[in-house]
Design an enzyme around this catalytic site. Structure first.
Site, PDB file in Angstrom:
ATOM      1  N   HIS A  21     -56.284 -17.947  10.131  1.00  0.00           N
ATOM      2  CA  HIS A  21     -56.779 -18.199  11.067  1.00  0.00           C
ATOM      3  C   HIS A  21     -55.483 -18.506  11.878  1.00  0.00           C
ATOM      4  CE1 HIS A  21     -61.035 -16.044  10.337  1.00  0.00           C
ATOM      5  NE2 HIS A  21     -60.448 -16.709   9.573  1.00  0.00           N
ATOM      6  N   ASP A 122     -60.781 -15.845  18.085  1.00  0.00           N
ATOM      7  CA  ASP A 122     -61.467 -15.879  16.584  1.00  0.00           C
ATOM      8  C   ASP A 122     -63.227 -15.074  16.243  1.00  0.00           C
ATOM      9  OD1 ASP A 122     -61.221 -15.920  14.249  1.00  0.00           O
ATOM     10  OD2 ASP A 122     -60.179 -17.577  13.624  1.00  0.00           O
ATOM     11  N   TRP A 354     -57.787 -11.748   3.511  1.00  0.00           N
ATOM     12  CA  TRP A 354     -56.546 -10.874   4.043  1.00  0.00           C
ATOM     13  C   TRP A 354     -54.776 -11.298   4.143  1.00  0.00           C
ATOM     14  CZ3 TRP A 354     -57.238  -5.873   4.212  1.00  0.00           C
ATOM     15  CH2 TRP A 354     -56.930  -5.498   5.297  1.00  0.00           C
ATOM     16  N   GLU A 359     -49.813 -10.140   3.119  1.00  0.00           N
ATOM     17  CA  GLU A 359     -48.282 -10.884   2.830  1.00  0.00           C
ATOM     18  C   GLU A 359     -47.482 -10.285   1.660  1.00  0.00           C
ATOM     19  OE1 GLU A 359     -47.925 -15.545   4.657  1.00  0.00           O
ATOM     20  OE2 GLU A 359     -48.856 -15.472   2.570  1.00  0.00           O
TER      21      GLU A 359
END
Length: 453
Positions: A21, A122, A354, A359
């Site tokens: 995050h 968030d 995720w 990436e």
């Protein structure tokens, strides 16, 4: 802490305490700072220390100001060095969530002092937009997971007796049996997380930002917009672009090892910062790597405070001697983005968190998925549907199978049978890189319209 800065638009960014995050929020902060927004980035001291090396060294670094969030300190609470999910022992996660919620009063003081034009928050703090609203500060949710899993969860919440309207993506037999029709929630804890996520999404002011991209999840984003009655703006993939020559603790020895390998001949193996495979899982993965006969780098992590575990004890007896120079096992941490970006890396054995999926797609590395829990089986299925990865099937009891791991590593990295996966991964990377900062235009336009600037 400064109050509102002249005529510059100020944004307070407030991620959850997980490293994935933080990383996505930081990359978004960098993009916004390059667009002349002034960013306040709020987290705990241990997390702020971790991201400082990734702050830009240019003049734009002045546009990102770090703001410390103080979690309550008492004998029954966590010490400051554990105010992060990074390597946090799993049994302490509920305590961290509780401490985070108890920091609401301090966060309210931060909001009052800084008086930002906008809060970007968030998905684990529904109290944050409520506090912002009490001060007439608009708040937008930035979700660091994929749209596909969010739509499943929200659909199950809104229409529990109705079939999911989008064709099901790949979900292998074990996970199908494990996850209920109710958005994949199988425990009271999962239901609680789902409720928190839904509350954070619904509290967002007319816009939702999401770390994804339309080429991957357009149909899910469109349905998410319908479910929430809000505009969904993709801003991903938000990925840290490392300087291959920059200094990173321990990277020089890794780079020297990688430099000796053939192009695309090596698999990188990592299961993220929050999951610690069991002894049995470690053995199956190790035997799979050994049988694959492919070069590998494997990052093995232990929970914070576990000073007794040795790599040798976590692996099958004689494993390190048998694989020799073909494998490198790293204890604790390794620079994932640098390894994935290296030209000798040709596959990623991943838990399919995720950020790791994003990436892989950005750097064109095909995925061999070994999902463990939460949204990871859905992310692995999405990667398989997109053609950039394959998932190692578990047996009917949910156990990782060494033969399956070995077979898929060989196929994805070496054999012609999975050339289509390698090609698709490269093509996806080219598409994403060609877009550059274009993905941010829609977001900046939405924020500007929203704030009337």
């Amino acid at each position: 802490m400064d109050a509102q800065r002249g005529h510059t638009t100020t944004i307070l960014m407030f991620p959850w305490l997980g490293y994935g995050h933080l990383s996505a929020f930081l990359e978004l902060a960098k993009s916004l700072s390059r667009r002349n927004f002034h960013i306040y980035f709020c987290s705990t001291s241990v997390n702020l220390d971790a991201i400082k090396p990734k702050l830009p060294s240019s003049s734009s670094s002045d546009s990102i100001q770090l703001v410390e969030l103080c979690l309550p300190s008492s004998p029954d609470q966590l010490p400051p060095h554990l105010h992060t999910t990074n390597a946090l022992p799993p049994h302490l996660m509920p305590t961290l969530h509780q401490a985070f919620s108890m920091a609401a009063q301090h966060f309210a003081a931060i909001l009052h002092t800084l008086a930002p034009h906008l809060l970007i928050y968030d998905s684990f703090q529904p109290w944050a937009p409520q506090l912002a609203s009490s001060l007439n500060i608009p708040a937008i949710n930035f979700n660091t997971t994929g749209a596909s899993v969010l739509t499943r969860m929200l659909h199950a919440t809104h229409y529990p007796s109705s079939k999911f309207p989008i064709s099901e993506f790949v979900l292998h037999d074990y996970w199908k049996a494990m996850y209920s029709a109710a958005g994949g929630a199988v425990t009271k804890k999962d239901h609680k997380i789902g409720e928190t996520l839904a509350n954070c999404l619904h509290a967002s002011c007319s816009v939702i930002l999401i770390n994804s991209f339309r080429e991957l999840e357009e149909k899910y984003m469109d349905y998410l917009s319908v479910l929430l009655n809000k505009k969904v703006v993709p801003v991903g993939p938000l990925v840290y672009e490392p300087n291959q020559d920059g200094e990173d603790e321990g990277y020089s020895s890794i780079k020297n090892w990688l430099d000796k390998k053939e192009p695309s001949s090596t698999v990188f193996v990592s299961f993220g910062s929050e999951y610690f495979p069991s002894k049995e899982e470690m053995e199956e993965i190790a035997h799979g790597l050994e049988a694959s006969e492919v070069h590998f780098i494997w990052v093995v992590r232990f929970p914070q405070g576990d000073n007794t575990s040795a790599i040798e004890d976590a692996l099958p007896k004689g494993f390190l001697e048998r694989v020799g120079e073909r494998g490198m096992v790293v204890k604790g941490w390794a620079p994932q983005a640098k390894i994935l970006k290296h030209w000798s890396t040709g596959g990623f054995v991943s838990h399919c968190g995720w950020n790791s999926v994003m990436e892989s797609m950005m750097f064109g590395v095909p995925i061999i998925g070994v999902p463990m829990h939460l949204d990871q089986p859905f992310n692995a299925g999405l990667a398989e549907e997109a053609g950039v990865g394959v998932e190692a099937k578990r047996d009917p009891d949910g156990k990782i199978q060494r033969d399956e791991v070995a077979k898929l590593i060989k196929e994805v990295v070496v054999e012609k049978t999975r050339e289509d996966v390698r090609k698709k991964a490269r093509e996806m990377s080219e598409i994403l890189r060609s877009k550059g900062e274009e993905k941010m235009d829609e977001m900046v336009a939405a924020i500007s319209l929203f704030l009337k600037i």
